[in-house]
Design an enzyme around this catalytic site. Structure first.
Site, PDB file in Angstrom:
ATOM      1  N   ARG A 153       2.192 -23.585   9.701  1.00 43.45           N
ATOM      2  CA  ARG A 153       3.463 -24.277   9.972  1.00 43.45           C
ATOM      3  C   ARG A 153       3.536 -24.802  11.405  1.00 43.45           C
ATOM      4  NH1 ARG A 153       5.684 -23.223   5.019  1.00 43.45           N
ATOM      5  NH2 ARG A 153       5.759 -21.050   4.377  1.00 43.45           N
TER       6      ARG A 153
ATOM      7  N   SER B   1       6.144 -19.449  -2.418  1.00 45.26           N
ATOM      8  CA  SER B   1       6.811 -18.157  -2.683  1.00 45.26           C
ATOM      9  C   SER B   1       6.924 -17.897  -4.183  1.00 45.26           C
ATOM     10  CB  SER B   1       8.236 -18.175  -2.137  1.00 45.26           C
ATOM     11  OG  SER B   1       8.254 -17.983  -0.773  1.00 45.26           O
TER      12      SER B   1
ATOM     13  N   ARG C 135      -0.574  -8.005  11.340  1.00 43.02           N
ATOM     14  CA  ARG C 135       0.835  -8.064  10.900  1.00 43.02           C
ATOM     15  C   ARG C 135       1.315  -6.703  10.387  1.00 43.02           C
ATOM     16  NH1 ARG C 135       1.923 -13.364   7.587  1.00 43.02           N
ATOM     17  NH2 ARG C 135       4.061 -12.691   8.035  1.00 43.02           N
TER      18      ARG C 135
ATOM     19  N   ASP D 108      11.140 -19.923   7.588  1.00 45.30           N
ATOM     20  CA  ASP D 108       9.872 -20.674   7.577  1.00 45.30           C
ATOM     21  C   ASP D 108      10.040 -22.097   8.121  1.00 45.30           C
ATOM     22  OD1 ASP D 108       8.570 -18.489   6.541  1.00 45.30           O
ATOM     23  OD2 ASP D 108       8.793 -19.132   4.464  1.00 45.30           O
TER      24      ASP D 108
ATOM     25  N   SER E 145      13.935  -8.911   4.623  1.00 50.78           N
ATOM     26  CA  SER E 145      12.636  -9.467   4.238  1.00 50.78           C
ATOM     27  C   SER E 145      12.504  -9.512   2.728  1.00 50.78           C
ATOM     28  CB  SER E 145      11.514  -8.610   4.833  1.00 50.78           C
ATOM     29  OG  SER E 145      10.317  -8.793   4.106  1.00 50.78           O
TER      30      SER E 145
END
Ligand code: S3P
Length: 428
Positions: free
Chosen positions: A387, A22, A122, A314, A166
């Site tokens: 992930r 990030s 997405r 996450d 978000s």
């Protein structure tokens, strides 16, 4: 590619984790529009962050990879990016396409940006709505999905209440705000990671933060910096889980980022009974960091919901795996955002946990994973989601028999060194 994992006795050793994904995205993007040469140490090895760098290069920003993970970016200033003839490729990276769209909205040219099959499913409407209000013209497939075509121009500041918690959306608006006339203000429904705000300040931009409101004046100068990225706590989470669950384990994770908006995984596991000690408190590029020592422990379990969800969003894949080994199990609610991540993570988790013999109840907004379960090795579908692949590699260390992860190479999206690091720490 299929990756096979077998049961482990314990994990032991010390690891320096690669730079936070990030934070690296943000430093890379701000480096591209800063004045002067930015040097970033410990830039993420993640494929996603390298997608960001490739996009910046196509926009005319010279970027050099120097020694290993040190990169240098010759910033073009607010006015200096140039049109790309090619379509920008964000790969698998939601952060790249959403946050870069903020910068592209402020350019006097048209940019096309797309990504892989997963990214093209997405939702982008969440960024298209505010960026259009600011003055950009954005076309998307079905008004919501990549590829995007972004015609930037003179932007007007807006005040915008986020409909979803978000950090990518918040960041897209703040980055567009850098190019706008007036003061742009974003209002968050609940706190999300504040790496953009921290990075902006490091680059000399004045940002005003009052409770859940973040505001900045447009057209401020952005000054190049020399900075360093802390280790990625979301990558650390997989090893924290393994060391906690495998008896007689002890590991040290060095220089892990401990930003208040990201360390919730540590706090949550500590509350459930985990043994996680912070050995040193450090500062890396304006972000808090530290060395963590993790020892085996038994975990209670419980429930996560509401404002907790964006704080551990996450880490939910590894939390769901870990839940199978708790006393009471774990209920996850208000997490419908998981359905629009790199895969539908609720479905990917429920299916794969069931394949390993676990009892799981699926809800539209989450799941309940029962505790005290034994897992059996199985064929795991990663759904191309990094992930999911890594979470089930950890499940494989706990399971009887062999666990085979289909598409395990997708771990490289955030953590290319994952399987190598795991095998170095594992004692069988
Ligand atoms: C991120 C924010 C989160 C997170 C993603 C990275 C960021 O996404 O899931 O992996 O760097 O800002 P959302 O903004 O969609 O919640």
């Amino acid at each position: 590619m299929r990756t096979t994992i077998t049961r482990a006795k314990k994990i032991r050793g010390a690891v320096q984790l690669p730079g936070d994904k990030s934070i690296s995205h943000r430093l890379g993007m701000l480096g591209g529009i800063a004045e002067g040469k930015t040097i970033i140490d410990n830039f993420a090895t993640s494929q996603d962050c390298h997608s960001t760098l490739s996009c910046l290069r196509l926009l005319g920003t010279p970027i050099e990879i120097m020694h290993g993970t040190q990169i240098s970016i010759r910033g073009k200033g607010l006015e200096g990016l140039t049109a790309s003839k090619e379509v920008l490729d964000a790969g698998n990276s939601g952060s790249t396409i959403r946050m870069l769209s903020g910068i592209l909205s402020g350019q006097s040219f048209v940019t096309r940006i797309s990504g892989d099959d997963s990214l093209c499913q997405r939702p982008m409407k969440r960024i298209i709505t505010p960026l259009t209000q600011m003055g950009a013209k954005i076309h998307a497939r079905k008004g919501n999905f990549p590829p995007l075509s972004i015609e930037g121009g003179a932007l007007q500041a807006i005040q915008y209440s986020l409909p979803v918690a978000s950090a990518q959306l918040k960041s897209a608006i703040l980055l567009a705000g850098l190019f706008a006339e007036g003061e742009t203000e974003v209002i968050e429904p609940s706190p999300t990671r504040n790496h953009t705000e921290v990075a902006l300040k490091e680059f000399g931009v004045e940002v005003n933060i009052r409770e859940n409101r973040i505001a900045l004046r447009g057209r401020q100068r952005i000054h190049a910096i020399h900075t360093e990225v802390p280790g990625d706590i979301s990558s650390a989470a997989f090893f924290i889980a393994a060391a906690t669950l495998l008896p007689d384990s002890e590991i040290i994770l060095q220089g892990v980022g401990l930003n208040p908006g990201r360390r919730a995984i540590v706090d949550l596991l500590q509350k459930m009974g985990a043994s996680i000690e912070t050995l040193d408190q450090l500062q890396r590029g304006g972000e808090p960091a530290g060395d963590l020592r993790i020892r085996s422990a038994t975990l209670k379990g419980g429930k996560i919901s509401g404002e907790q969800i964006p704080q551990v969003i996450d880490e939910i894949p590894i939390l769901a795996v870990l839940a199978t080994q708790t006393h009471e199990g774990l209920e996850i609610r208000d997490a419908e955002e998981l359905r629009v991540k790199e895969s539908d993570r609720i479905k990917s988790l429920v299916e794969n946990l069931r394949a390993m013999g676990a009892t799981v109840e699926e809800f539209e907004d989450g799941m309940f994973v029962a505790g005290r379960q034994s897992l059996r090795g199985s064929l795991i579908n990663s759904y191309g989601d990094h992930r999911i692949a890594m979470a089930f590699a950890i499940a494989g260390l706990l399971a009887q028999g062999e666990t085979v992860i289909e598409g395990g190479e997708c771990a490289a999206v955030s953590f290319p060194e994952f399987f190598e690091t795991l095998s170095r720490l594992t004692v069988r």
